[in-house]
Write an enzyme that holds these catalytic residues in place. Sequence first.
Site, PDB file in Angstrom:
ATOM      1  N   LYS A  78       0.824  -1.223   0.000  1.00  0.00           N
ATOM      2  CA  LYS A  78       0.000   0.000   0.000  1.00  0.00           C
ATOM      3  C   LYS A  78       0.852   1.265   0.000  1.00  0.00           C
ATOM      4  CE  LYS A  78      -4.141  -1.726   2.247  1.00  0.00           C
ATOM      5  NZ  LYS A  78      -3.743  -2.990   2.834  1.00  0.00           N
ATOM      6  N   CYS A  79       0.189   2.406  -0.306  1.00  0.00           N
ATOM      7  CA  CYS A  79       0.818   3.727  -0.195  1.00  0.00           C
ATOM      8  C   CYS A  79       0.911   4.078   1.289  1.00  0.00           C
ATOM      9  CB  CYS A  79      -0.019   4.805  -0.869  1.00  0.00           C
ATOM     10  SG  CYS A  79      -0.245   4.541  -2.625  1.00  0.00           S
ATOM     11  N   PRO A  80       1.943   4.723   1.764  1.00  0.00           N
ATOM     12  CA  PRO A  80       3.112   5.165   1.004  1.00  0.00           C
ATOM     13  C   PRO A  80       4.297   4.201   1.132  1.00  0.00           C
ATOM     14  CG  PRO A  80       3.113   6.250   3.126  1.00  0.00           C
ATOM     15  CD  PRO A  80       1.952   5.283   3.133  1.00  0.00           C
ATOM     16  N   VAL A  81       4.010   2.977   1.636  1.00  0.00           N
ATOM     17  CA  VAL A  81       5.117   2.041   1.840  1.00  0.00           C
ATOM     18  C   VAL A  81       5.754   1.668   0.496  1.00  0.00           C
ATOM     19  CG1 VAL A  81       5.724  -0.241   2.754  1.00  0.00           C
ATOM     20  CG2 VAL A  81       4.091   1.187   3.966  1.00  0.00           C
ATOM     21  N   ASN A  82       4.917   1.508  -0.538  1.00  0.00           N
ATOM     22  CA  ASN A  82       5.467   1.194  -1.869  1.00  0.00           C
ATOM     23  C   ASN A  82       6.434   2.295  -2.324  1.00  0.00           C
ATOM     24  OD1 ASN A  82       3.477   3.104  -2.177  1.00  0.00           O
ATOM     25  ND2 ASN A  82       2.091   1.778  -3.340  1.00  0.00           N
TER      26      ASN A  82
END
Length: 807
Positions: free
Chosen positions: A745-749
């Site tokens: 998921k954002c913002p981990v990507n």
Amino acid sequence: MIHYALPPSLENDIFRFEQEFVEFRAGRLHETAFTAKRVKMGVYLERNRSTYMCRIRCSGNIITPKQLASVASLAKTYGNGKVHVTTRAEMQLYRIEEGDVIPVLRKLKEIGLSCKGGGGNSVRNLIANYDSGISTKEVFDVQPCLLALTERLLRESDSWELPRKMKIAFSSLSEGEAFGFIQDICFMAQLNAEGKQGFRVYVGGGLGAYPKVGVQLHEFVHQEEVYNVVRAVKNMFHLYGNRRNKHRNRIKFLLHDDLGTSAFRTYYRQELNKVLEHGYAKLNVGTVDNTENVKKDISLVPESEESDDFRIWKKRHVVRQRQKGLCQIKLSLFSGDLSAEDCNALEEFLRPFGDNTLRLGTDQNLYLINIPERFLANVYKEIMGYNTLSDRPRLYGNLVACAGSQGCQVGLTAPKAVSEVFLNYLDTVAAADFCPPADMMIRISGCPNACTNHWIADLGFYGKVRRVAGYLIPTYNVLGNGGVYGGTLRIAEKVGWVHSYDLPRFITEVMRRYANFKEKSESVVDFHDYWRSGGKDIITELCVSGYNDIPTFAEDKNYYFDHGADQLFSLKGVGHEECSAGIYDIINVDDKIVRKNLLQLVAEKELDDNSLDILLRSTLFHAARMLLVTRGEEPKAEAEVYSLFTQHFLDTGLVAEVHRPLIVSASQANKVQAGVDSFFEHKEQIIAFGEELTALYGNMDNTMRFPGERENMVIKVANQKDESSFTSVAQKGRPDRFKDLSGVKCPVNFAQIKMQLFAMSSGETLEVILDDGAPIENVPISITSEGHNILCQEKNGEQWTVLIQKS
Ligand code: SF4
């Protein structure tokens, strides 16, 4: 002087911007880089992503009738035929085609106006209360000082390259105005013991999603010395501004959160001393003559008017000035709009009265000033022919609404459309049995950004999206009781929410209850009294009992559309969240808890064993988790946090080895679960650990790296390269690296992509797989905003393959 002089560099600025526009159109300048240059020139891309809005600075809320007519003719030739007044007393032109932007900027320059600094990280339009110089309640006219400061600041190159925007205001009124307390810097007029003119100075105010009230910085500063104050604050902003996270990069965060008031004052004093040592020239403050029209022989025959409507209009919209025989007149606009035809007619009408006859209000209305009383009937007959709200109750002009989703890139809901429905509703209800209270101020924003200043309204609203049975629905959070009382500002309180569809009915109901209450209670003279005398509870209850039940889609589809929309409500077209900001937000959640815990732990308050254990455990956990998101990790379980922390921060040497036993012990305690008396004996180590992690975060740079880290990163990520299985975007050939981020998921990507890019050389390519939806909408934009190139992106089923080239 009633107008500021444009900076000499403006011609060059427009020329350079023209070249940048050419480069952008030819595809040689990336959109992100161009956007930074464009907004600084006060030019915004509209939500339709094809036309532009130009924001025109009108320092001190001043526009001459001739300028207004010229701006109107630009609106007619190039725009949508309307001139729009903003809550920062600027004018805006909409629907300007790409090829017309530069001609518009050039024509504005010819009439002494400019858009430069209308946006971006610059000193924004300097504003005052529109009635400075004419109000019976003022200390002295602040316009001359404001204009002199404007001219000085516009000539300084660093006014356009600040860490973030800076808003400055003046108030001529003794009590100050609400908008004064929500500025980065505000100068409120005062006389000192010798009767000299100067200002009480406030700093660090601001609204948006985190409203803060400005705090007093100086009791009194001579008006010739206001530049020194601004120079010192600017220097501080350059030195200490939070450039890592633009969402927290305002003076208010520096003062209220990052430094604290006391340290802020200390650093400010240091900067002010340097400024004083430097010996900048004092401001050359002139004067503005507001008495001209008393003496002048005006070539117009005074008319007479005896109707009741005229008497009512005078009562509602005309106020006597402090200059005997002169009046100011409110020209109420709907949502700040005035047609080009009405602007031209107004210019022609005002010609005999001279140049100093118009002001822009921060309530999105126009004010005619310096009008001799004997011409009021002339004014009345003239403006009744315009398409404005001047023939309506005063409350109609006390409604401030932004365009929201109907024009603004980040708008969620449509305040302008709902306002129109509300006023129509009010017309029918008012005509029947109810007179809308004249003293209420209502502000409606389409998102939490608070461009309408909803936090300082009697009744404020901002757009919020809710999800019901799989549908998104447009709603508004309800706020009340903002404003200035006794010289201090109260930020409005949130008391509930209502559906967008019901908002017109809700506001009318609140007004009706307020009006009835006031009629029955002599002690209630304004909305503030009403709020304190039970109004708050009444409105809170009203939200819950009458407006929070949402019919199903089958029962009533109206709730699933916003006002003015013919499509089912969605977030299509809403501006993208910045991934970096999302990462900082995630870190800040833990950082805040750790800091709060540390304060409690070092305060040496008596805590029972259980509370102390919880506090220690929480400190250790949040400190260990705080920075994992920067490594692209999103641990779910406590054991995972300690294991990942060991891998990313202990094994890499980013955190001192001395903390390893503590982390080992924490993972073991976690294995056997709570109840283990493992943390008391580690109290001092946990405090040291928390302090080290918050300090490490403080030293993180804007690429999310820590001092001395680079070499470790290269080795670590380079090792992953061989393990990756490449699948290339066919026509672009084999990429240098590959990362599958499906399901991330954002913002981990985004953080994981940054990790990869750290370890790559300039020009190398990285291919990533991203999910459809938020990841593909947000990540590429954030990557390009950091200067990297997106070579291509292709959809494969529910996923996207994106090829990035490191800059
Ligand atoms: S409040 Fe939000 S929607 Fe309204 S103009 Fe500002 S940013 Fe746009």
